[in-house]
Scaffold this motif. Structure first.
Motif, PDB file in Angstrom:
ATOM      1  N   GLY A   7       0.799  -1.232   0.000  1.00  0.00           N
ATOM      2  CA  GLY A   7       0.000   0.000   0.000  1.00  0.00           C
ATOM      3  C   GLY A   7       0.825   1.271   0.000  1.00  0.00           C
ATOM      4  N   ILE A   8       2.123   1.188   0.308  1.00  0.00           N
ATOM      5  CA  ILE A   8       2.977   2.387   0.284  1.00  0.00           C
ATOM      6  C   ILE A   8       3.699   2.443  -1.060  1.00  0.00           C
ATOM      7  N   GLN A   9       3.622   3.614  -1.706  1.00  0.00           N
ATOM      8  CA  GLN A   9       4.427   3.806  -2.908  1.00  0.00           C
ATOM      9  C   GLN A   9       5.663   4.604  -2.514  1.00  0.00           C
ATOM     10  N   PHE A  10       6.789   3.940  -2.492  1.00  0.00           N
ATOM     11  CA  PHE A  10       8.023   4.562  -2.020  1.00  0.00           C
ATOM     12  C   PHE A  10       8.625   5.422  -3.114  1.00  0.00           C
ATOM     13  N   LYS A  11       8.995   6.649  -2.741  1.00  0.00           N
ATOM     14  CA  LYS A  11       9.649   7.569  -3.682  1.00  0.00           C
ATOM     15  C   LYS A  11      11.155   7.388  -3.518  1.00  0.00           C
ATOM     16  N   ASP A  12      11.748   6.726  -4.465  1.00  0.00           N
ATOM     17  CA  ASP A  12      13.188   6.437  -4.391  1.00  0.00           C
ATOM     18  C   ASP A  12      13.962   7.579  -5.046  1.00  0.00           C
ATOM     19  N   ALA A  64      17.223  10.371   8.120  1.00  0.00           N
ATOM     20  CA  ALA A  64      18.591  10.254   7.655  1.00  0.00           C
ATOM     21  C   ALA A  64      18.791  10.946   6.294  1.00  0.00           C
ATOM     22  N   ARG A  65      17.778  10.863   5.416  1.00  0.00           N
ATOM     23  CA  ARG A  65      18.016  11.429   4.083  1.00  0.00           C
ATOM     24  C   ARG A  65      18.095  12.949   4.102  1.00  0.00           C
ATOM     25  N   GLY A  66      17.523  13.578   5.133  1.00  0.00           N
ATOM     26  CA  GLY A  66      17.636  15.023   5.248  1.00  0.00           C
ATOM     27  C   GLY A  66      19.069  15.476   5.435  1.00  0.00           C
ATOM     28  N   LEU A  73      15.739  20.963   6.379  1.00  0.00           N
ATOM     29  CA  LEU A  73      15.639  20.214   5.121  1.00  0.00           C
ATOM     30  C   LEU A  73      15.393  18.728   5.356  1.00  0.00           C
ATOM     31  N   ASP A  74      14.531  18.165   4.514  1.00  0.00           N
ATOM     32  CA  ASP A  74      14.349  16.713   4.499  1.00  0.00           C
ATOM     33  C   ASP A  74      14.025  16.301   3.072  1.00  0.00           C
ATOM     34  N   ASP A  75      14.085  15.011   2.830  1.00  0.00           N
ATOM     35  CA  ASP A  75      13.828  14.556   1.461  1.00  0.00           C
ATOM     36  C   ASP A  75      12.355  14.635   1.109  1.00  0.00           C
ATOM     37  N   LEU A  76      11.481  14.280   2.079  1.00  0.00           N
ATOM     38  CA  LEU A  76      10.079  14.075   1.713  1.00  0.00           C
ATOM     39  C   LEU A  76       9.155  14.423   2.874  1.00  0.00           C
ATOM     40  N   LEU A  77       8.097  15.157   2.558  1.00  0.00           N
ATOM     41  CA  LEU A  77       7.056  15.463   3.546  1.00  0.00           C
ATOM     42  C   LEU A  77       5.880  14.521   3.287  1.00  0.00           C
ATOM     43  N   ALA A  78       5.614  13.655   4.248  1.00  0.00           N
ATOM     44  CA  ALA A  78       4.470  12.737   4.115  1.00  0.00           C
ATOM     45  C   ALA A  78       3.389  13.197   5.093  1.00  0.00           C
ATOM     46  N   THR A  79       3.212  12.506   6.208  1.00  0.00           N
ATOM     47  CA  THR A  79       2.188  12.947   7.174  1.00  0.00           C
ATOM     48  C   THR A  79       2.627  14.203   7.927  1.00  0.00           C
ATOM     49  N   GLY A  80       3.923  14.483   7.903  1.00  0.00           N
ATOM     50  CA  GLY A  80       4.434  15.683   8.565  1.00  0.00           C
ATOM     51  C   GLY A  80       4.841  15.468  10.013  1.00  0.00           C
ATOM     52  N   GLY A  81       4.640  14.266  10.528  1.00  0.00           N
ATOM     53  CA  GLY A  81       4.978  14.015  11.934  1.00  0.00           C
ATOM     54  C   GLY A  81       6.448  14.275  12.243  1.00  0.00           C
ATOM     55  N   THR A  82       7.316  13.790  11.365  1.00  0.00           N
ATOM     56  CA  THR A  82       8.756  13.923  11.598  1.00  0.00           C
ATOM     57  C   THR A  82       9.181  15.389  11.530  1.00  0.00           C
ATOM     58  N   ALA A  83       8.758  16.072  10.480  1.00  0.00           N
ATOM     59  CA  ALA A  83       9.161  17.477  10.323  1.00  0.00           C
ATOM     60  C   ALA A  83       8.562  18.338  11.433  1.00  0.00           C
ATOM     61  N   GLU A 139       6.827  16.494  -1.717  1.00  0.00           N
ATOM     62  CA  GLU A 139       5.717  16.578  -0.757  1.00  0.00           C
ATOM     63  C   GLU A 139       4.580  15.681  -1.248  1.00  0.00           C
ATOM     64  N   LEU A 140       4.082  14.825  -0.364  1.00  0.00           N
ATOM     65  CA  LEU A 140       2.885  14.038  -0.682  1.00  0.00           C
ATOM     66  C   LEU A 140       1.698  14.859  -0.202  1.00  0.00           C
ATOM     67  N   GLY A 141       1.214  15.721  -1.107  1.00  0.00           N
ATOM     68  CA  GLY A 141       0.225  16.732  -0.726  1.00  0.00           C
ATOM     69  C   GLY A 141      -1.064  16.157  -0.171  1.00  0.00           C
TER      70      GLY A 141
END
Ligand code: AMP
Length: 176
Positions: free
Chosen positions: A23-28, A63-65, A123-133, A155-157
């Motif tokens: 169910g997760i589409q990973f952005k590589d 880590a990717r940030g 900076l980070d690679d990807l904004l998903a749910t936003g919890g980490t940022a 960003e996964l809007g």
């Protein structure tokens, strides 16, 4: 400034279905990082507008940030500050916990990593749910740093993560 466009970056990102779970589409993003022109172009697009903005530090999220913030720091002539997963930083830390789909995670920053009032790029690679940022934003608030902008390659809007950023300006190069 390079001639790399957001479209060039988007074309290079590899979509991997059902990773790391169904169910997760990973952005590589490794094809972007591995291409000298695209990697440099991505950093330019994230940081060039801040060249004369008096940025004191680039802060990267584990880590990717780290990849983006370290390159940004070199480009802007600032230091680099890591927001790490709990238990990795050896000195006195501020910590912030946040919810994951299953359970909780905690991130940390050294208490003396930044001066109060420091102007930072986060900076980070990807904004998903936003919890980490959002947890990183809380850590920077505890220190009293000023977040000039939060930059993401992706960003996964549809997950509305930006609503958790507490009004901090956001620059996402690619929005899905
Ligand atoms: P979140 O806290 O939900 O915004 O998740 C953000 C972190 O999880 C980012 O730092 C990404 O590295 C990683 N992440 C979340 N979703 C994806 C995805 N679909 N593809 C790649 N990385 C992701």
């Amino acid at each position: 400034m390079s001639d790399v466009t957001v479209g060039d970056l988007e074309a290079a990102i590899r979509n991997v279905p059902d990773f790391p779970q169904p169910g997760i589409q990973f952005k590589d993003i490794t094809p972007v990082l591995g291409d000298a022109r695209l990697f440099a172009g991505a950093i330019d697009l994230l940081v060039d507008k801040h060249k004369d903005a008096g940025i004191d530090a680039c802060v990267g999220i584990d880590a990717r940030g780290f990849i983006f913030a370290a390159a940004a720091a070199k480009q802007l002539g600032t230091g680099f500050v890591p927001v790490r997963k709990k238990g990795k930083l050896p000195w006195k830390t501020h910590e912030e916990s946040y919810s994951l789909e299953y359970g909780e995670a905690t991130v940390a920053i050294h208490q003396d990593a930044l001066q109060p009032g420091a102007r930072v790029l986060l900076l980070d690679d990807l904004l998903a749910t936003g919890g980490t940022a959002a947890a990183a934003v809380s850590l920077l608030k505890k220190i009293g740093a000023e977040i000039v902008e939060i930059g993401f390659l992706i960003e996964l809007g549809f997950l509305n993560g930006r609503e958790k950023m507490n009004g901090a300006p956001i620059n996402s190069l690619i929005t899905y």
